[in-house]
Design an enzyme around this catalytic site. Sequence first.
Site, short mmCIF file in Angstrom:
data_model
loop_
_atom_site.label_atom_id
_atom_site.label_comp_id
_atom_site.label_asym_id
_atom_site.label_seq_id
_atom_site.Cartn_x
_atom_site.Cartn_y
_atom_site.Cartn_z
N LYS A 1 -12.72 -7.94 23.57
CA LYS A 1 -13.95 -8.12 24.34
C LYS A 1 -14.47 -9.55 24.18
O LYS A 1 -14.54 -10.07 23.06
CB LYS A 1 -15.02 -7.13 23.86
CG LYS A 1 -14.70 -5.70 24.23
CD LYS A 1 -14.73 -5.52 25.73
CE LYS A 1 -14.84 -4.07 26.13
NZ LYS A 1 -14.81 -3.93 27.59
N ASP B 1 -11.41 -8.86 28.14
CA ASP B 1 -12.32 -8.22 29.09
C ASP B 1 -13.71 -8.82 28.91
O ASP B 1 -14.30 -8.70 27.83
CB ASP B 1 -12.35 -6.71 28.83
CG ASP B 1 -13.22 -5.96 29.83
OD1 ASP B 1 -13.86 -6.61 30.68
OD2 ASP B 1 -13.27 -4.71 29.76
N GLU C 1 -9.80 -9.30 32.51
CA GLU C 1 -10.55 -8.24 33.22
C GLU C 1 -12.01 -8.64 33.38
O GLU C 1 -12.65 -9.08 32.41
CB GLU C 1 -10.42 -6.96 32.37
CG GLU C 1 -11.07 -5.72 32.94
CD GLU C 1 -10.65 -4.48 32.12
OE1 GLU C 1 -9.45 -4.34 31.80
OE2 GLU C 1 -11.53 -3.67 31.80
N ASP D 1 -12.41 -3.78 37.02
CA ASP D 1 -12.76 -2.53 36.32
C ASP D 1 -14.03 -1.99 36.95
O ASP D 1 -13.99 -1.28 37.97
CB ASP D 1 -12.90 -2.81 34.82
CG ASP D 1 -13.42 -1.63 34.04
OD1 ASP D 1 -13.46 -0.52 34.58
OD2 ASP D 1 -13.82 -1.79 32.85
N LYS E 1 -9.94 4.56 35.56
CA LYS E 1 -10.63 5.31 34.51
C LYS E 1 -10.93 6.70 35.04
O LYS E 1 -11.75 6.86 35.96
CB LYS E 1 -11.94 4.60 34.11
CG LYS E 1 -11.70 3.28 33.37
CD LYS E 1 -13.00 2.66 32.93
CE LYS E 1 -12.75 1.45 32.04
NZ LYS E 1 -13.99 0.72 31.71
N GLN F 1 -13.26 4.29 29.18
CA GLN F 1 -14.70 4.25 29.42
C GLN F 1 -15.46 4.44 28.10
O GLN F 1 -16.55 4.97 28.09
CB GLN F 1 -15.06 5.35 30.43
CG GLN F 1 -16.40 5.18 31.11
CD GLN F 1 -16.47 3.95 31.95
OE1 GLN F 1 -15.88 3.89 33.02
NE2 GLN F 1 -17.17 2.93 31.48
C1 MUC Z 1 -14.33 -1.65 29.53
O1 MUC Z 1 -13.15 -1.69 29.82
O2 MUC Z 1 -15.09 -2.39 30.12
C2 MUC Z 1 -17.30 -1.10 28.47
C3 MUC Z 1 -18.17 -0.91 29.47
C4 MUC Z 1 -17.60 0.04 30.33
O3 MUC Z 1 -18.07 0.48 31.37
O4 MUC Z 1 -16.40 0.42 29.88
C5 MUC Z 1 -16.17 -0.18 28.62
C6 MUC Z 1 -14.81 -0.70 28.46
MG MG Z 2 -13.47 -3.31 31.36
#
Ligand code: MUC
Ligand code: MG
Length: 391
Positions: free
Chosen positions: A186, A215, A241, A266, A290, A318
């Site tokens: 992240k 991401d 991402e 995403d 997702k 998620q």
């Molecule tokens: C992700 O992949 O972004 C964090 C916020 C969300 O909506 O999902 C997570 C993981």
């Molecule tokens: Mg994401």
Amino acid sequence: MTDTTRLTATDSELRTTGAHAVSLPKIVSVAAIPYAIPYAKPLHFASGSIDVADNVLVQVTTEDGIVGIAEAPPRPYTYGETQESIVAAIDRLFAPVIVGLTPLDRERAREKVERTVANHTAKAALDMAMWDALGKTLGVSVHNLLGGYTGSLRVSHMLGFDPPQAVAEQAIALRDVLGITSFKIKVGQRPISRDVEVCRVVRDTLGDDVEIYIDGNRGWTASESAEALRMLSDVGLSRVEELCPADDVLGRRWLVAQCPVPFVADESAATPAEVTREILSGAANAISIKTARTGFSDSLRVANLAEGLGVETVIGNQIDAHVGTVCSLAFGAARRSTSRHAAELSNYLDMADHLLTEPLVIENGQMSVVPGPGLGIEIDPGKLAHYRTDR
Ligand code: MUC
Ligand code: MG
């Protein structure tokens, strides 16, 4: 773990109503049960953080007593839903239009719930609970109903904000103990140099044999993202991402056009229509699927769309708890296109406990599809009684 008491639908349950039409026992009730399980290790990311799984367990019960399950995780920073809003949407809007349908009527259920806009995870959980009820009624696994391509998926783990050495140590432990060799890091909120340092330390510590991707959860601007990509050019990222918001329309296209690796949509592509828009407008060239937001029925649509458009998909997380993870696994392993990349399945490991009768297992960096009818899992009634927050 498997339901061995019923392996096939009986003749009276599978009623032939015409030349082709078959009907199953009707859905008589839909329950939305809020629960809360703390995270032993909270996850922090650019758009928010999570320290408790305050999810909603959805149960769809048929007239012969089959209970299909799934769960909805509230992600206000992504979809605007809260635990309370999910329960209210299911109780007040969706349950009344689903009761009376059968688990085969997934498209009719979709038509009815789509009269309400948004509420992605509430709708997705209902859809998946109907699929679970269908599988249990027919004595077939949902994984097989969805395509049944392969029996396991390689696992990718999502690493949240922490100091560089701490992130590397988490990755080492996940590799050494569970065999995980794919990591999503992240980024997007701290100074860019700090995020770059985290990626570099993970690469230097774990070597070239692990996959690393990032991401940003829309945390950077397009130009900050471009600067970060330049600084990260020697780290060997496999993809990136949501580095900047898709609403920064031209900036995002500019960024994607120069991005040297696939750019995954995403949260900007939460519906099949948004997937189409993002891909055709050049705002992304890969898609995160997702099941927590598109259930099984719309995840099938997204996967078909992506295959037709010729873009790659990755099974995203998620920040799913255990039931949600089993759903992602069943779907991801069901198709060739969705099983090619490591799937983001393992963040349930950060939770302090779970609701299932059997724990989930990661071995050699892989998760095997849970066998048995439907999703193949059962809720432990004692644990549910302990963690539910509505009584
Ligand atoms: C992700 O992949 O972004 C964090 C916020 C969300 O909506 O999902 C997570 C993981
Ligand atoms: Mg994401």
